[in-house]
Design an enzyme around this catalytic site. Structure first.
Site, PDB file in Angstrom:
ATOM      1  N   LYS A 158       0.786  -1.229   0.499  1.00 42.15           N
ATOM      2  CA  LYS A 158       0.141   0.137  -0.205  1.00 42.15           C
ATOM      3  C   LYS A 158       0.718   1.123   0.206  1.00 42.15           C
ATOM      4  CE  LYS A 158      -3.626  -2.359   1.453  1.00 42.15           C
ATOM      5  NZ  LYS A 158      -4.535  -2.903   0.069  1.00 42.15           N
ATOM      6  N   HIS A 207      -7.060 -13.484  -7.189  1.00 46.58           N
ATOM      7  CA  HIS A 207      -7.740 -12.662  -5.941  1.00 46.58           C
ATOM      8  C   HIS A 207      -9.173 -12.780  -6.168  1.00 46.58           C
ATOM      9  CE1 HIS A 207      -9.075  -9.214  -4.202  1.00 46.58           C
ATOM     10  NE2 HIS A 207      -7.815  -9.123  -3.863  1.00 46.58           N
TER      11      HIS A 207
END
Length: 455
Positions: free
Chosen positions: A166, A285
Site C-alpha cells: 500500500k 484474487h
C-alpha cells in the site's frame, strides 16, 4: 393428429421428478429458491431445472428430434429452509453430456446463465454444487498445488506470510520495489500487488516487474530464504495477460497473480495452463466476488466460486479471514477452505457443504486470509487455518510505526511464536494473547506492533 401438443405447459410435469436416483456422473446443484407469491415450490424448482438445461417456455416441435429424458435437468428434491418464510432448497441433477469438458465457462453458462432473471422466482441463489469425478478429470486444476509449492519454496510446517503493498495506487515503480524489498527482508515470504494494480500511467507493468524482481533477489540473497512477489498479470486482453506472464517467467520470479472474476474464467484457465507449463505459481484474487455472493437469497455462494477456481486453476485464493474487517462466519468459511485444499470433503450442512465432493487428487489450493488483520489475530488465524494457508497483513505490516521491515519482523516473530506454542501443545484459542505478549518481550518490533493495535 399432430405429433406434439402446442402451448405453454407446467414445468413440473416434465422437470420435477422426486423419484429420480442421481447418477455418479450427474452434476448436482443446490439452489435456494424464493418463488413469487402463488407459485408452488415444485413448479419453481422445476422451472430452474428446465431453464438451466433443455427447457424453453413453450413446447417446440424440435423436442421430438431429441431425447429429453437423456438431456434434461431434473429437480429431484425440495426442502423448505428452516427459519425462512417461502424459501426452499431445490436440488437439481444435470446429465454430464450437457457440459463441455474442461470449461468452467460453459459449466456456469449452463447452470447459472439464464435462470436468475426468471419471472416465476423472486430470488435464486446457487448454494453449492457437486462436480462428478468424471468431469473433474477433464480439468488441469491448480498449476502446482500445495505440496509442490512448499517444495519449490522450501517452507514447511507453518502458514506462509504475505503483505499487500500500500498505498495501492500512486507509487512509482522504484518506490514500490523498495517497499517490497523491506517487507521481504524483514521476514515475510510474499508481497502482493493490489488487485487493481495492473498497468496505469503512474506505474507501467514492465517497470514494476523489473523493480520487484530486483527487490526479490536482493532480499533472497540477504535472508537465505526464497521470496516471492505476486506480480499481477491481469490485463485488458488475454494476449496482453500472457505477455506479462511471459515477462515474469523471463525474470525468473516464482509467482504471478490474476483477478479471476474480473478477468474471467476463460482467461484464468489459459493463464493456469501457462503457469503449469512454465513453473510459475499462480495467486488468485477474488475482486468482484461480493457482487455475486453477498446477498443471502440471490446470486452464488462463495464456495461455488471457490470450487470453480480449483477447476479453472490457481495455487492461492483469497477466502476471507473469520477475524478482521471483512465478514465471514467461521464454520462456513472453514467449510469452503477445506473444499479448496482437501481431496475428499464429506457432506456437512452445518458447514454449508451440501454434497460430498471427491476431487480425485486434483491439486489443492492454499486459502489466503487477508483484510484488516494484525499481530493480535495471529494465534486465532494459526488455529483456524492451520499450516496450509497464507496469512496476509497489508496495513498490519506497513502500518508499523517504525516502518515496513520492522512490521514484517513483528509478524514473523508472532507467527513463529504461535507455531511453536501450538507444537508444544498449548491452546492458541485460550492462551493466544499471552503467547504474543511473551514473544514481544524478546522482540522490540513485535512489542511496538502490540502497542499500535490493541488486542
Amino acid at each position: 393428429s399432430v405429433g406434439f401438443k402446442a402451448g405453454v405447459k407446467d414445468y413440473k410435469l416434465t422437470y420435477y421428478t422426486p423419484e429420480y436416483e442421481t447418477k455418479d456422473t450427474d452434476i448436482l446443484a443446490a439452489f435456494r429458491v424464493t418463488p413469487q407469491p402463488g407459485v408452488p415450490p415444485e413448479e419453481a424448482g422445476a422451472a430452474v431445472a428446465a431453464e438451466s438445461s433443455t427447457g424453453t417456455w413453450t413446447t417446440v416441435w424440435t423436442d421430438g428430434l431429441t431425447s429429453l429424458d437423456r438431456y434434461k435437468g431434473r429437480c429431484y428434491h425440495i426442502e423448505p429452509v428452516a427459519g425462512e418464510e417461502n424459501q426452499y432448497i431445490a436440488y437439481v441433477a444435470y446429465p454430464l453430456d450437457l457440459f463441455e469438458e474442461g470449461s468452467v465457462t460453459n459449466m456456469f453458462t449452463s447452470i447459472v446463465g439464464n435462470v436468475f432473471g426468471f419471472k416465476a422466482l423472486r430470488a435464486l441463489r446457487l448454494e453449492d454444487f457437486r462436480i462428478p469425478t468424471a468431469y473433474v478429470k477433464t480439468f488441469q486444476g491448480p498449476p502446482h498445488g500445495i505440496q509442490v509449492e512448499r517444495d519449490k519454496l522450501n517452507k514447511y510446517g507453518r502458514p506462509l506470510l504475505g503483505c499487500t503493498i500500500k498505498p495501492k495506487l500512486g507509487l512509482s515503480a522504484k518506490n514500490y520495489g523498495r517497499a517490497v524489498y523491506e517487507c521481504l527482508r524483514g521476514g515475510l515470504d510474499f508481497t502482493k500487488d493490489d488487485e487493481n494494480v495492473n498497468s496505469q500511467p503512474f506505474m507501467r507493468w514492465r517497470d514494476r516487474f523489473l523493480f520487484c524482481a530486483e527487490a526479490l533477489y536482493k532480499a533472497q540473497a540477504e535472508t537465505g530464504e526464497i521470496k516471492g512477489h505476486y506480480l499481477n498479470a491481469t490485463a485488458g486482453t488475454c494476449e496482453e495477460m500472457i505477455k506479462r506472464a511471459v515477462f515474469a517467467r523471463e525474470l525468473g520470479v516464482p509467482i504471478i497473480m490474476h483477478d479471476y472474476l474480473t478477468g474471467g474464467f476463460t482467461a484464468n484457465t489459459s493463464l493456469a495452463h501457462y503457469c503449469r507449463d512454465n513453473g510459475l505459481l499462480l495467486h488468485i484474487h477474488r475482486a468482484m466476488h461480493a457482487v455475486i455472493d453477498r446477498q443471502k437469497n440471490h446470486g452464488m455462494h462463495f464456495r461455488v466460486l471457490a470450487k470453480a477456481l480449483r477447476l479453472s486453476g490457481g495455487d492461492h485464493v483469497h477466502s476471507g479471514t473469520v477475524v478482521g474487517k471483512l465478514e465471514g462466519e467461521r464454520e462456513i468459511t472453514l467449510g469452503f477452505v477445506d473444499l479448496i485444499r482437501d481431496d475428499l470433503i464429506e457432506k456437512d450442512r452445518s458447514r454449508g457443504i451440501y454434497f460430498t465432493q471427491d476431487w480425485v487428487s486434483l491439486p489443492g489450493v492454499l486459502p489466503v486470509a487477508s483484510g484488516g488483520i494484525h499481530v493480535w489475530h495471529m494465534p486465532a488465524l494459526t488455529e483456524i487455518f492451520g499450516d496450509d494457508s497464507v496469512l496476509q497483513f497489508g496495513g498490519g505490516t506497513l502500518g508499523h510505526p517504525w516502518g515496513n521491515a520492522p512490521g514484517a519482523v513483528a509478524n514473523r516473530v508472532a507467527l513463529e511464536a504461535c507455531v511453536q506454542a501450538r507444537n508444544e501443545g498449548r491452546d492458541l484459542a485460550r492462551e493466544g494473547n499471552e503467547i504474543i505478549r511473551e514473544a514481544s518481550k524478546w522482540s522490540p518490533e513485535l512489542a511496538a506492533a502490540c502497542e499500535v493495535w490493541k488486542e
